[in-house]
Design a protein around this motif. Structure first.
Motif, PDB file in Angstrom:
ATOM      1  N   ILE A   3       0.621  -1.145   0.048  1.00 19.71           N
ATOM      2  CA  ILE A   3       0.094   0.210   0.380  1.00 19.71           C
ATOM      3  C   ILE A   3       0.652   1.394  -0.057  1.00 19.71           C
ATOM      4  CG2 ILE A   3       0.020   0.155   2.395  1.00 19.71           C
ATOM      5  CD1 ILE A   3      -2.866   1.163  -0.376  1.00 19.71           C
ATOM      6  N   LYS A   4       2.349   1.156   0.985  1.00 17.81           N
ATOM      7  CA  LYS A   4       2.911   1.928   0.428  1.00 17.81           C
ATOM      8  C   LYS A   4       3.387   2.527  -1.045  1.00 17.81           C
ATOM      9  CE  LYS A   4       6.861   4.523   3.045  1.00 17.81           C
ATOM     10  NZ  LYS A   4       7.561   4.788   1.681  1.00 17.81           N
ATOM     11  N   GLU A   5       3.998   1.663  -1.305  1.00 16.21           N
ATOM     12  CA  GLU A   5       4.399   2.107  -2.613  1.00 16.21           C
ATOM     13  C   GLU A   5       3.209   2.413  -3.937  1.00 16.21           C
ATOM     14  OE1 GLU A   5       7.408  -1.539  -3.325  1.00 16.21           O
ATOM     15  OE2 GLU A   5       5.391  -2.338  -3.228  1.00 16.21           O
ATOM     16  N   ARG A   6       1.889   1.628  -3.137  1.00 15.36           N
ATOM     17  CA  ARG A   6       1.061   2.317  -4.141  1.00 15.36           C
ATOM     18  C   ARG A   6       0.650   4.021  -3.976  1.00 15.36           C
ATOM     19  NH1 ARG A   6      -1.034  -2.982  -2.982  1.00 15.36           N
ATOM     20  NH2 ARG A   6      -2.955  -1.664  -1.614  1.00 15.36           N
ATOM     21  N   VAL A   7       0.749   4.277  -2.444  1.00 13.93           N
ATOM     22  CA  VAL A   7       0.365   6.105  -2.003  1.00 13.93           C
ATOM     23  C   VAL A   7       1.455   6.489  -3.063  1.00 13.93           C
ATOM     24  CG1 VAL A   7       0.477   7.803  -0.396  1.00 13.93           C
ATOM     25  CG2 VAL A   7      -0.453   5.569  -0.866  1.00 13.93           C
ATOM     26  N   LYS A  66      -9.132   4.660   6.443  1.00 12.95           N
ATOM     27  CA  LYS A  66     -10.536   4.671   6.592  1.00 12.95           C
ATOM     28  C   LYS A  66     -11.247   3.447   6.509  1.00 12.95           C
ATOM     29  CE  LYS A  66     -15.141   6.813   5.133  1.00 12.95           C
ATOM     30  NZ  LYS A  66     -16.074   8.048   4.093  1.00 12.95           N
ATOM     31  N   TYR A  67     -10.404   2.092   5.521  1.00  8.56           N
ATOM     32  CA  TYR A  67     -10.977   1.003   4.862  1.00  8.56           C
ATOM     33  C   TYR A  67     -10.309  -0.076   5.370  1.00  8.56           C
ATOM     34  CZ  TYR A  67     -14.150   3.856   2.106  1.00  8.56           C
ATOM     35  OH  TYR A  67     -14.486   4.345   1.588  1.00  8.56           O
ATOM     36  N   GLY A  68      -9.270   0.595   6.444  1.00  9.26           N
ATOM     37  CA  GLY A  68      -7.903  -0.307   6.760  1.00  9.26           C
ATOM     38  C   GLY A  68      -7.488  -1.611   5.733  1.00  9.26           C
ATOM     39  N   ASP A 321     -23.408   8.269  -7.378  1.00 11.40           N
ATOM     40  CA  ASP A 321     -24.556   8.222  -7.553  1.00 11.40           C
ATOM     41  C   ASP A 321     -24.430   7.378  -5.983  1.00 11.40           C
ATOM     42  OD1 ASP A 321     -24.403   8.107  -9.946  1.00 11.40           O
ATOM     43  OD2 ASP A 321     -25.299   6.379 -10.462  1.00 11.40           O
ATOM     44  N   GLY A 322     -23.663   8.435  -5.213  1.00 16.66           N
ATOM     45  CA  GLY A 322     -23.781   7.890  -3.986  1.00 16.66           C
ATOM     46  C   GLY A 322     -23.140   6.445  -3.381  1.00 16.66           C
ATOM     47  N   ILE A 323     -22.550   5.616  -4.504  1.00 13.07           N
ATOM     48  CA  ILE A 323     -22.463   4.322  -3.951  1.00 13.07           C
ATOM     49  C   ILE A 323     -20.638   4.403  -3.625  1.00 13.07           C
ATOM     50  CG2 ILE A 323     -22.573   2.090  -4.701  1.00 13.07           C
ATOM     51  CD1 ILE A 323     -24.190   2.297  -7.159  1.00 13.07           C
ATOM     52  N   ASP A 324     -20.391   3.998  -2.009  1.00 14.38           N
ATOM     53  CA  ASP A 324     -19.202   3.705  -1.139  1.00 14.38           C
ATOM     54  C   ASP A 324     -18.598   2.696  -2.740  1.00 14.38           C
ATOM     55  OD1 ASP A 324     -16.703   2.798  -0.426  1.00 14.38           O
ATOM     56  OD2 ASP A 324     -17.611   3.648   1.161  1.00 14.38           O
ATOM     57  N   THR A 325     -17.206   3.466  -3.149  1.00 15.91           N
ATOM     58  CA  THR A 325     -16.611   2.009  -4.136  1.00 15.91           C
ATOM     59  C   THR A 325     -15.465   0.941  -3.590  1.00 15.91           C
ATOM     60  OG1 THR A 325     -16.619   4.011  -6.159  1.00 15.91           O
ATOM     61  CG2 THR A 325     -15.426   1.825  -6.800  1.00 15.91           C
ATOM     62  N   MET A 326     -15.128   2.195  -2.865  1.00 16.77           N
ATOM     63  CA  MET A 326     -14.138   1.434  -1.682  1.00 16.77           C
ATOM     64  C   MET A 326     -14.600   0.548  -1.392  1.00 16.77           C
ATOM     65  SD  MET A 326     -11.361   2.532  -2.396  1.00 16.77           S
ATOM     66  CE  MET A 326      -9.935   2.296  -1.139  1.00 16.77           C
ATOM     67  N   GLN A 327     -15.867   0.478  -0.531  1.00 18.26           N
ATOM     68  CA  GLN A 327     -16.474  -0.746   0.278  1.00 18.26           C
ATOM     69  C   GLN A 327     -16.998  -1.961  -0.418  1.00 18.26           C
ATOM     70  OE1 GLN A 327     -16.610  -0.180   3.954  1.00 18.26           O
ATOM     71  NE2 GLN A 327     -17.544  -2.441   3.767  1.00 18.26           N
TER      72      GLN A 327
END
Length: 333
Positions: A3-7, A66-68, A321-327
């Motif tokens: 995740i650090k590399e992607r950020v 936020k999404y762990g 559309d209010g749809i949480d894509t990450m979730q």
């Protein structure tokens, strides 16, 4: 790739956008040649908004937290993304969600917006060759684990049929509205003009219908909108304006214009390019409640809602559309 590399990669991409070097200027030119609606001005605005609101390190780290995602290893899934092409890089947020979540993006870009998204993929791979395993472009999307598709109301029915056996997020036509109370300042009206006219008014976050109190004076707004009178120099926009104006004249309908945008009373939240509908209201609370339930409405602009001038500056968590894509993506693992 962790995740650090992607950020780190995404932050570097934002820095590349802000540099606006000769390579990026050439890419803007190519994108404009492919799709004349993508003016270099609006491509630059899209890149600037992405850099400022999506690709800042602190914003990305807060979003990931936020999404762990910083603690949860991901078993990569193949996520098919069908992108729209109404405004520059409108599909970037979906790509960003898939990439930052550690999944593989199988992208079908719009034929109207291929140059920019493919260049972004090339730059990410240039920055880190491992990225090539996370991004693929395809004309047809088959054998994916899940799908995210954006299109018209007609194409969405096709998407629902074709992708029904898989986890999916299907988006349809949406647009945005503004509620005015009549005491807006000159500055607020100037900002509302941006909400209406940025990207020639072709985005789902562009305001295409106004709700105004009885007796509202439109002169101030029409004057504010004059800063976009240069749109008349663009033949595609001017053709739309002339056509819509001719229809109103032939049908003997009342309209107002500042020679580049038409205001006319109408019940639809949707309006064609170069036109904005308006209607009068009496009960602001009832109106707001009705609009919040309206599935055709992406954003409500006005006091107490999205501030004037901010409709086309969504944050990472302003999901379409209010749809949480990450979730949605997180639940796949």
């Amino acid at each position: 790739m962790n995740i650090k590399e992607r950020v780190d990669l995404l932050v570097r991409l934002g820095e590349y956008f802000s540099e606006d070097n000769e390579t990026l200027q050439y890419v803007k030119q190519r994108a404009n040649a492919q799709n004349p609606w993508f003016s270099r001005e609006f491509i630059g605005l899209a890149l600037q908004n992405i850099e400022q609101h999506f690709l800042q390190r602190h914003l990305l780290e807060e979003w990931v937290k936020k999404y762990g995602l910083e603690n949860n290893p991901v078993i990569p899934k193949n996520i098919g993304i069908v992108m729209a092409g109404n405004i520059p890089l409108v599909g970037f947020h979906d790509f960003l969600c898939v990439f930052i979540s550690g999944n593989r993006a199988i992208v079908k870009p719009s034929s109207k917006d291929e140059v920019l998204i493919k260049h972004i993929a090339e730059k990410l791979i240039e920055f880190n060759k491992e990225t090539a395993a996370y991004i693929t472009f395809a004309e047809t999307l088959k054998n994916c684990d899940a799908y995210i598709a954006t299109g018209s109301n007609n194409s969405s029915r096709y998407f629902e049929y074709y992708f029904s056996k898989y986890p999916n997020v299907i988006r349809r036509n949406r647009t945005s509205v503004a509620i005015l109370n009549g005491d807006e300042t000159e500055e607020e009206l100037n900002l509302l003009a941006d909400d209406i006219q940025l990207y020639y008014g072709m985005g789902c976050r562009n305001v295409t219908r106004l709700f105004v109190p009885e007796g509202y004076d439109f002169i101030g707004l029409l004057d504010a909108l004059r800063k976009y009178n240069h749109f008349s120099d663009f033949h595609k926009y001017k053709n739309n304006y002339d056509y819509q104006l001719a229809l109103l004249i032939m049908n003997h309908k009342y309209y107002m214009t500042n020679d580049s945008l038409i205001l006319t009373e109408g019940d639809s939240v949707f309006a064609p390019v170069s036109q904005v509908n308006y209607s009068f209201y009496n009960e602001p609370k009832t109106l707001a409640e009705s609009l919040q339930k309206n599935e055709d409405v992406q954003c409500i602009v006005g006091k107490g809602f999205i501030p004037f001038g901010k409709a086309q500056s969504p944050s990472l968590t302003d999901y379409a559309d209010g749809i949480d894509t990450m979730q949605f993506l997180k639940q796949l693992n």
